[in-house]
Design a protein around this motif. Structure first.
Motif, PDB file in Angstrom:
ATOM      1  N   LYS A   1       0.810  -1.221   0.000  1.00 16.37           N
ATOM      2  CA  LYS A   1       0.000   0.000   0.000  1.00 16.37           C
ATOM      3  C   LYS A   1       0.845   1.273   0.000  1.00 16.37           C
ATOM      4  O   LYS A   1       0.323   2.360  -0.199  1.00 16.37           O
ATOM      5  N   ASP A   2       2.151   1.162   0.243  1.00 12.64           N
ATOM      6  CA  ASP A   2       3.022   2.329   0.363  1.00 12.64           C
ATOM      7  C   ASP A   2       3.254   2.979  -1.001  1.00 12.64           C
ATOM      8  O   ASP A   2       3.964   2.424  -1.850  1.00 12.64           O
ATOM      9  N   THR A   3       2.642   4.145  -1.208  1.00 13.39           N
ATOM     10  CA  THR A   3       2.746   4.801  -2.516  1.00 13.39           C
ATOM     11  C   THR A   3       4.175   5.222  -2.836  1.00 13.39           C
ATOM     12  O   THR A   3       4.555   5.215  -4.007  1.00 13.39           O
ATOM     13  N   ASN A   4       4.985   5.563  -1.831  1.00 14.20           N
ATOM     14  CA  ASN A   4       6.383   5.926  -2.114  1.00 14.20           C
ATOM     15  C   ASN A   4       7.123   4.755  -2.743  1.00 14.20           C
ATOM     16  O   ASN A   4       7.920   4.938  -3.673  1.00 14.20           O
ATOM     17  N   THR A   5       6.865   3.556  -2.263  1.00 14.27           N
ATOM     18  CA  THR A   5       7.492   2.360  -2.833  1.00 14.27           C
ATOM     19  C   THR A   5       6.989   2.120  -4.251  1.00 14.27           C
ATOM     20  O   THR A   5       7.778   1.858  -5.166  1.00 14.27           O
ATOM     21  N   ILE A   6       5.686   2.240  -4.444  1.00 14.90           N
ATOM     22  CA  ILE A   6       5.099   2.001  -5.774  1.00 14.90           C
ATOM     23  C   ILE A   6       5.609   3.034  -6.773  1.00 14.90           C
ATOM     24  O   ILE A   6       6.024   2.683  -7.881  1.00 14.90           O
ATOM     25  N   PHE A   7       5.625   4.304  -6.386  1.00 20.29           N
ATOM     26  CA  PHE A   7       6.153   5.345  -7.278  1.00 20.29           C
ATOM     27  C   PHE A   7       7.640   5.115  -7.529  1.00 20.29           C
ATOM     28  O   PHE A   7       8.137   5.384  -8.624  1.00 20.29           O
ATOM     29  N   GLY A   8       8.357   4.610  -6.542  1.00 22.77           N
ATOM     30  CA  GLY A   8       9.776   4.287  -6.714  1.00 22.77           C
ATOM     31  C   GLY A   8       9.983   3.224  -7.776  1.00 22.77           C
ATOM     32  O   GLY A   8      10.925   3.300  -8.577  1.00 22.77           O
ATOM     33  N   PHE A   9       9.096   2.230  -7.808  1.00 18.53           N
ATOM     34  CA  PHE A   9       9.175   1.209  -8.855  1.00 18.53           C
ATOM     35  C   PHE A   9       8.987   1.853 -10.228  1.00 18.53           C
ATOM     36  O   PHE A   9       9.699   1.529 -11.185  1.00 18.53           O
ATOM     37  N   GLY A  10       8.020   2.756 -10.336  1.00 14.76           N
ATOM     38  CA  GLY A  10       7.794   3.446 -11.604  1.00 14.76           C
ATOM     39  C   GLY A  10       8.989   4.278 -12.020  1.00 14.76           C
ATOM     40  O   GLY A  10       9.386   4.288 -13.191  1.00 14.76           O
ATOM     41  N   LYS A  11       9.600   4.967 -11.069  1.00 12.41           N
ATOM     42  CA  LYS A  11      10.782   5.790 -11.365  1.00 12.41           C
ATOM     43  C   LYS A  11      11.953   4.917 -11.799  1.00 12.41           C
ATOM     44  O   LYS A  11      12.702   5.273 -12.709  1.00 12.41           O
ATOM     45  N   GLU A  12      12.095   3.765 -11.138  1.00 16.01           N
ATOM     46  CA  GLU A  12      13.152   2.816 -11.532  1.00 16.01           C
ATOM     47  C   GLU A  12      12.948   2.371 -12.976  1.00 16.01           C
ATOM     48  O   GLU A  12      13.894   2.322 -13.768  1.00 16.01           O
ATOM     49  N   TYR A  13      11.719   2.050 -13.323  1.00 19.37           N
ATOM     50  CA  TYR A  13      11.400   1.655 -14.698  1.00 19.37           C
ATOM     51  C   TYR A  13      11.733   2.785 -15.677  1.00 19.37           C
ATOM     52  O   TYR A  13      12.322   2.542 -16.736  1.00 19.37           O
ATOM     53  N   LEU A  14      11.380   4.020 -15.322  1.00 20.68           N
ATOM     54  CA  LEU A  14      11.635   5.147 -16.227  1.00 20.68           C
ATOM     55  C   LEU A  14      13.124   5.356 -16.481  1.00 20.68           C
ATOM     56  O   LEU A  14      13.506   5.784 -17.569  1.00 20.68           O
ATOM     57  N   THR A  15      13.977   5.045 -15.502  1.00 26.15           N
ATOM     58  CA  THR A  15      15.420   5.213 -15.714  1.00 26.15           C
ATOM     59  C   THR A  15      15.961   4.235 -16.751  1.00 26.15           C
ATOM     60  O   THR A  15      17.049   4.449 -17.278  1.00 26.15           O
ATOM     61  N   SER A  16      15.210   3.179 -17.058  1.00 28.51           N
ATOM     62  CA  SER A  16      15.666   2.208 -18.055  1.00 28.51           C
ATOM     63  C   SER A  16      15.414   2.696 -19.483  1.00 28.51           C
ATOM     64  O   SER A  16      15.859   2.061 -20.436  1.00 28.51           O
TER      65      SER A  16
END
Length: 87
Positions: free
Chosen positions: A29-44
């Motif tokens: 449920k932690d949105t910071n973690t979920i948004f972090g996954f999205g940011k990690e994907y964007l760096t690729s």
């Protein structure tokens, strides 16, 4: 495995808008973690994108995940489904 689907739209530097889903375990449920996954994907990506926050990424629904998605989540903690303008 039940997963939460986060519908995500991020602007690209070239004016297009990327549309992808971030899939995570339903108990995350932690949105910071979920948004972090999205940011990690964007760096690729080889192109620059805009920010990713609650304005670009929202919880959409929950669903049962197929085996390939479950494997990806077990390996990385999340799974991305690319929809539009992701390459």
């Amino acid at each position: 495995m039940e997963v939460s689907v986060w519908d995500t739209y991020v602007p690209r530097e070239d004016g297009k808008v990327m549309h992808f889903d971030i899939l995570v375990p339903s108990d995350l449920k932690d949105t910071n973690t979920i948004f972090g996954f999205g940011k990690e994907y964007l760096t690729s990506k080889s192109f620059k994108t805009g920010k990713l926050s609650s304005e670009e990424c929202r919880f959409c629904h929950m669903q049962s995940a197929p085996p390939g998605v479950v494997e990806g989540i077990q390996l990385d903690g999340y799974f991305i489904i690319e929809m539009e303008n992701c390459s």
